[in-house]
Design an enzyme around this catalytic site. Structure first.
Site, PDB file in Angstrom:
ATOM      1  N   ASP A  69      46.430  47.261  50.840  1.00 46.86           N
ATOM      2  CA  ASP A  69      47.582  47.754  50.085  1.00 46.86           C
ATOM      3  C   ASP A  69      47.215  49.193  49.692  1.00 46.86           C
ATOM      4  O   ASP A  69      46.318  49.784  50.309  1.00 46.86           O
ATOM      5  CB  ASP A  69      47.853  46.845  48.866  1.00 46.86           C
ATOM      6  CG  ASP A  69      49.239  47.042  48.276  1.00 46.86           C
ATOM      7  OD1 ASP A  69      50.208  46.497  48.815  1.00 46.86           O
ATOM      8  OD2 ASP A  69      49.357  47.778  47.259  1.00 46.86           O
ATOM      9  N   ALA A 128      50.394  36.294  46.618  1.00 46.10           N
ATOM     10  CA  ALA A 128      49.284  36.699  45.746  1.00 46.10           C
ATOM     11  C   ALA A 128      49.171  38.219  45.777  1.00 46.10           C
ATOM     12  O   ALA A 128      49.790  38.886  46.617  1.00 46.10           O
ATOM     13  CB  ALA A 128      47.979  36.087  46.237  1.00 46.10           C
ATOM     14  N   LYS A 129      48.410  38.758  44.874  1.00 46.50           N
ATOM     15  CA  LYS A 129      48.069  40.178  44.934  1.00 46.50           C
ATOM     16  C   LYS A 129      46.769  40.376  44.196  1.00 46.50           C
ATOM     17  O   LYS A 129      46.449  39.635  43.255  1.00 46.50           O
ATOM     18  CB  LYS A 129      49.160  41.024  44.252  1.00 46.50           C
ATOM     19  CG  LYS A 129      49.171  42.455  44.719  1.00 46.50           C
ATOM     20  CD  LYS A 129      49.886  42.541  46.051  1.00 46.50           C
ATOM     21  CE  LYS A 129      50.088  43.957  46.512  1.00 46.50           C
ATOM     22  NZ  LYS A 129      51.081  43.987  47.605  1.00 46.50           N
ATOM     23  N   GLY A 130      46.019  41.381  44.622  1.00 41.10           N
ATOM     24  CA  GLY A 130      44.791  41.742  43.920  1.00 41.10           C
ATOM     25  C   GLY A 130      44.828  43.207  43.556  1.00 41.10           C
ATOM     26  O   GLY A 130      45.561  43.991  44.163  1.00 41.10           O
ATOM     27  N   VAL A 137      45.858  37.577  41.423  1.00 39.51           N
ATOM     28  CA  VAL A 137      46.889  36.677  40.894  1.00 39.51           C
ATOM     29  C   VAL A 137      47.491  35.920  42.058  1.00 39.51           C
ATOM     30  O   VAL A 137      47.942  36.523  43.032  1.00 39.51           O
ATOM     31  CB  VAL A 137      47.995  37.466  40.140  1.00 39.51           C
ATOM     32  CG1 VAL A 137      49.136  36.535  39.743  1.00 39.51           C
ATOM     33  CG2 VAL A 137      47.424  38.158  38.917  1.00 39.51           C
TER      34      VAL A 137
END
Ligand code: GLU
Length: 423
Positions: free
Chosen positions: A153, A112-114, A67
């Protein structure tokens, strides 16, 4: 000690907290509904299937997301999480927090992050490599040094980043060092990146203790999580003379009212994989750790651990958020009411993305800095952000979280305004 805390209300999650924090900031800043909706909406979301051939030949299909919440201040930036709890709403919340974190630290990035819904403990290294490479291939069109730069992360590490970098590089036909951060130092990673988040957490804890007039050698602490963030944070607090009484990981916790020997505990974890069973300490569960009799609490594990069911029982005077989103909105209100100072995640744990930024700058210039240079620049950024947030909080009579969010949201909104709405 209250041993059992109520579970958080099941229907609410981190995205609700992220939206409420944004709504509060927009109210303080006087933004209209349309601006708030524009700031809330993720710019781009990609959900992919990841077919995996298991080592035994079976095929399993996993789901992954990336995202990109905001791109107004630069390429998107944020970690990749491997966890069984990953879902799209969690990734959306984490992506929004990255936008605010990058803006607050004045990095030229959006957020963003995945995430991949997987428990990495249940997979071999070869399987994790296949998952990482397939996920990377699937999101290839939207990532890159000028588009979106992933980093480690929960559940991912420098090895994951090396596989991602290699997958992008093979597809490009040349080595693209700036495509991810948190890489091994031998592969274009930055000196100081591995400890950056925890060092930043400790620096912010020191600033907050100084602000409260609390002497380090008279301060006791509890740290939830003994991974990339909590472990280093416990070490840096211990080195500064703060007595760390309790720490925990996913398997359980340990407690010693006289203070834990953190170097010995680190050796135990290296040998056994967990803090559990450390001699010279009593067991404590994760719920009890959060309400332990300490001055400083560092939640450095996952979201939502401080909620309306346990916030009233927290004994700490100061909470420094090592994790992203560990305090729900309801808990925030209870803690504020009780006079507990909460230093928010987007400030307290920003050291990781700050040094990720340094890694990207070094990769783009192909010129490497010394560890001392990285640490000095990190300390500058953390201290300056702390003072900015404190000044904003005092000027507007806001909590540190509201002040940090306002500063960040204002910077993002200003970038939107100056770029204009296209077409
Ligand atoms: N995953 C870390 C965070 O939540 C680091 C992100 C990055 O370095 O891009 O801030």
């Amino acid at each position: 000690m209250t041993a059992v805390a109520q579970p958080a209300v099941a229907t609410r999650g981190p995205l609700d907290d992220a939206h409420e924090q944004l709504a509060d900031a927009c109210r303080v800043l006087g933004y209209d509904e349309g601006t708030m909706k524009m700031l809330a909406a993720p710019r781009r979301e990609v959900t992919v299937s990841i077919p995996l051939r298991r080592d035994n030949g079976d095929i399993e299909v996993l789901t992954g997301h990336r995202v990109q919440h905001n791109l107004s201040r630069g390429p998107a930036k944020g970690g990749l999480r491997f966890s069984p709890h990953v879902d799209l709403d969690e990734v959306r919340a984490l992506a929004m927090w990255m936008s605010w974190k990058c803006a607050l630290m004045d990095l030229p990035y959006g957020g963003a992050k995945g995430g991949v819904t997987i428990d990495p403990a249940g997979y071999s290294e070869a399987e994790l490599e296949r998952v990482t490479r397939r996920y990377t291939s699937e999101i290839l069109p939207v990532i890159g040094p000028n588009k979106d730069i992933p980093a480690p992360d929960i559940g991912t590490d420098e090895r994951t980043m090396a596989w991602m970098m290699d997958t992008v590089s093979v597809a490009s036909g040349y080595t693209v060092l700036g495509t991810v951060t948190g890489k091994p130092v031998s592969l274009g990673g930055s000196l100081g990146r591995a400890s950056a988040t925890s060092l930043g957490v400790a620096q912010i804890a020191f600033a907050a203790l100084n602000h409260l007039g609390m002497a380090y050698d008279a301060t006791t602490a509890a740290v939830q999580g003994f991974g990339k963030v909590g472990r280093g944070a416990a070490r840096f607090l211990h080195l500064a003379g703060i007595r760390v009484l309790a720490v925990s990981d996913a398997f359980g916790g340990v407690w010693n009212p006289a203070g834990l020997d953190i170097p010995a505990l680190e050796a135990h974890v290296d040998g056994t994989g967990s803090v559990v069973g450390f001699t010279g300490a009593q067991p404590i569960d994760n719920a009890a750790l959060l309400t332990a009799e300490v001055d400083l609490l560092v939640p450095a594990a996952v979201e939502g651990v401080l909620h309306e069911g346990n916030a009233g029982d927290v004994r700490a005077r100061l909470i420094v958020e090592g994790a992203n989103g560990p305090t729900t909105t309801a808990a925030d209100a209870i803690l504020a009411e009780r006079g507990v100072l909460v230093v928010p995640d987007i400030l307290a744990n920003a050291g990781g993305v700050v040094v990720s930024y340094f890694e990207w700058v070094q990769a783009n210039q192909a010129y490497w800095w010394s560890e001392a240079e990285v640490e000095a620049r990190l300390a500058d950024r953390m201290t300056s952000a702390w003072h900015q947030v404190l000044a904003e909080a005092e000027a507007l009579e806001l909590s540190l979280r509201a002040a940090a969010t306002c500063l960040a949201v204002r910077r993002v909104a200003e970038a939107h305004r100056q770029r204009g709405l296209y077409p």
